[in-house]
Scaffold this motif. Structure first.
Motif, short mmCIF file in Angstrom:
data_model
loop_
_atom_site.label_atom_id
_atom_site.label_comp_id
_atom_site.label_asym_id
_atom_site.label_seq_id
_atom_site.Cartn_x
_atom_site.Cartn_y
_atom_site.Cartn_z
N GLN A 20 11.79 12.63 -4.29
CA GLN A 20 11.92 11.17 -4.34
C GLN A 20 10.88 10.50 -3.45
O GLN A 20 10.24 9.53 -3.85
CB GLN A 20 13.33 10.73 -3.91
CG GLN A 20 14.37 10.93 -4.97
CD GLN A 20 15.77 10.55 -4.49
OE1 GLN A 20 16.07 10.66 -3.31
NE2 GLN A 20 16.61 10.12 -5.41
N ASP A 21 10.73 11.02 -2.23
CA ASP A 21 9.74 10.44 -1.31
C ASP A 21 8.33 10.56 -1.88
O ASP A 21 7.54 9.61 -1.83
CB ASP A 21 9.82 11.13 0.06
CG ASP A 21 11.10 10.80 0.81
OD1 ASP A 21 11.78 9.82 0.44
OD2 ASP A 21 11.42 11.53 1.76
N ALA A 22 8.00 11.74 -2.41
CA ALA A 22 6.67 11.96 -2.97
C ALA A 22 6.42 11.06 -4.17
O ALA A 22 5.33 10.48 -4.30
CB ALA A 22 6.49 13.43 -3.36
N VAL A 23 7.40 10.93 -5.04
CA VAL A 23 7.24 10.10 -6.23
C VAL A 23 7.06 8.63 -5.83
O VAL A 23 6.23 7.92 -6.40
CB VAL A 23 8.43 10.28 -7.20
CG1 VAL A 23 8.45 9.21 -8.28
CG2 VAL A 23 8.39 11.67 -7.83
N GLU A 24 7.81 8.17 -4.84
CA GLU A 24 7.65 6.79 -4.39
C GLU A 24 6.23 6.55 -3.89
O GLU A 24 5.60 5.54 -4.23
CB GLU A 24 8.66 6.47 -3.28
CG GLU A 24 10.08 6.29 -3.79
CD GLU A 24 11.08 6.08 -2.66
OE1 GLU A 24 10.66 5.86 -1.50
OE2 GLU A 24 12.29 6.16 -2.94
N ASP A 25 5.72 7.50 -3.09
CA ASP A 25 4.35 7.36 -2.58
C ASP A 25 3.34 7.39 -3.72
O ASP A 25 2.38 6.61 -3.75
CB ASP A 25 4.03 8.47 -1.58
CG ASP A 25 4.82 8.33 -0.29
OD1 ASP A 25 5.34 7.23 -0.01
OD2 ASP A 25 4.91 9.33 0.46
N ASP A 26 3.56 8.32 -4.66
CA ASP A 26 2.63 8.45 -5.78
C ASP A 26 2.67 7.22 -6.69
O ASP A 26 1.62 6.79 -7.20
CB ASP A 26 2.91 9.72 -6.57
CG ASP A 26 2.59 10.98 -5.76
OD1 ASP A 26 1.74 10.91 -4.84
OD2 ASP A 26 3.19 12.04 -6.03
N LEU A 27 3.84 6.66 -6.91
CA LEU A 27 3.93 5.45 -7.73
C LEU A 27 3.21 4.27 -7.06
O LEU A 27 2.58 3.46 -7.74
CB LEU A 27 5.40 5.09 -8.00
CG LEU A 27 6.13 5.99 -8.99
CD1 LEU A 27 7.60 5.61 -9.07
CD2 LEU A 27 5.49 5.91 -10.37
N LYS A 28 3.29 4.22 -5.74
CA LYS A 28 2.57 3.18 -5.01
C LYS A 28 1.06 3.35 -5.22
O LYS A 28 0.35 2.39 -5.50
CB LYS A 28 2.91 3.25 -3.53
CG LYS A 28 2.27 2.17 -2.70
CD LYS A 28 2.69 2.26 -1.24
CE LYS A 28 1.96 1.21 -0.43
NZ LYS A 28 2.27 1.30 0.99
N SER A 29 0.59 4.60 -5.13
CA SER A 29 -0.84 4.88 -5.35
C SER A 29 -1.26 4.55 -6.78
O SER A 29 -2.33 3.98 -7.01
CB SER A 29 -1.14 6.36 -5.07
OG SER A 29 -0.91 6.66 -3.72
N ILE A 30 -0.40 4.88 -7.74
CA ILE A 30 -0.70 4.57 -9.14
C ILE A 30 -0.77 3.06 -9.34
O ILE A 30 -1.67 2.55 -10.00
CB ILE A 30 0.35 5.21 -10.08
CG1 ILE A 30 0.20 6.73 -10.07
CG2 ILE A 30 0.22 4.67 -11.51
CD1 ILE A 30 1.38 7.47 -10.74
#
Length: 123
Positions: A20-30
């Motif tokens: 969840q933490d990684a996906v949140e960070d990755d979605l922010k980058s996207i």
């Protein structure tokens, strides 16, 4: 068996939190990369091809992050499960040995305490 279930449950909870933490960070980058594409389309600066490339990199990074987390935790879980299974096997072995000793004692009409007493008296 409870220790195995606990190990699996705890590890799954840990994996879910990390993902969840990684996906949140990755979605922010996207999202930031998509904003770069929109700016390039509007002519507000930046190269469109480069901006699209950044979006692609951000998307790929998301998949890689999740894969890495799952792989890392899989290795850790294997170790924890091995330890839990070893403990279960040891418990079963102890129980079986105790049962076999009891059956032997019933079959011979003696028990270890009597045998130990006899050995002590002989000395």
């Amino acid at each position: 068996m409870e220790s195995v279930t606990t190990a699996v449950g705890d590890k799954m909870d840990d994996v879910v939190c990390k993902v969840q933490d990684a996906v949140e960070d990755d979605l922010k980058s996207i999202g930031e990369a998509v904003e770069g594409v929109q700016s390039a389309i509007k002519g507000e600066g930046g190269d469109l091809g480069e901006a699209i490339g950044e979006v692609a990199e951000a998307v790929v990074k998301g998949a890689i992050d999740v894969r890495d987390i799952v792989e890392e935790d899989r290795v850790e879980l294997e170790g924890e499960l091995r330890e839990a299974m070893d403990a279960m096997v040891a418990d079963v072995q102890d129980s079986v040995e105790e049962d076999l000793e009891k059956m032997r004692d019933l079959a011979t009409g003696t028990d270890e305490k009597e045998e130990e007493t006899e050995k002590t008296e002989d000395e």
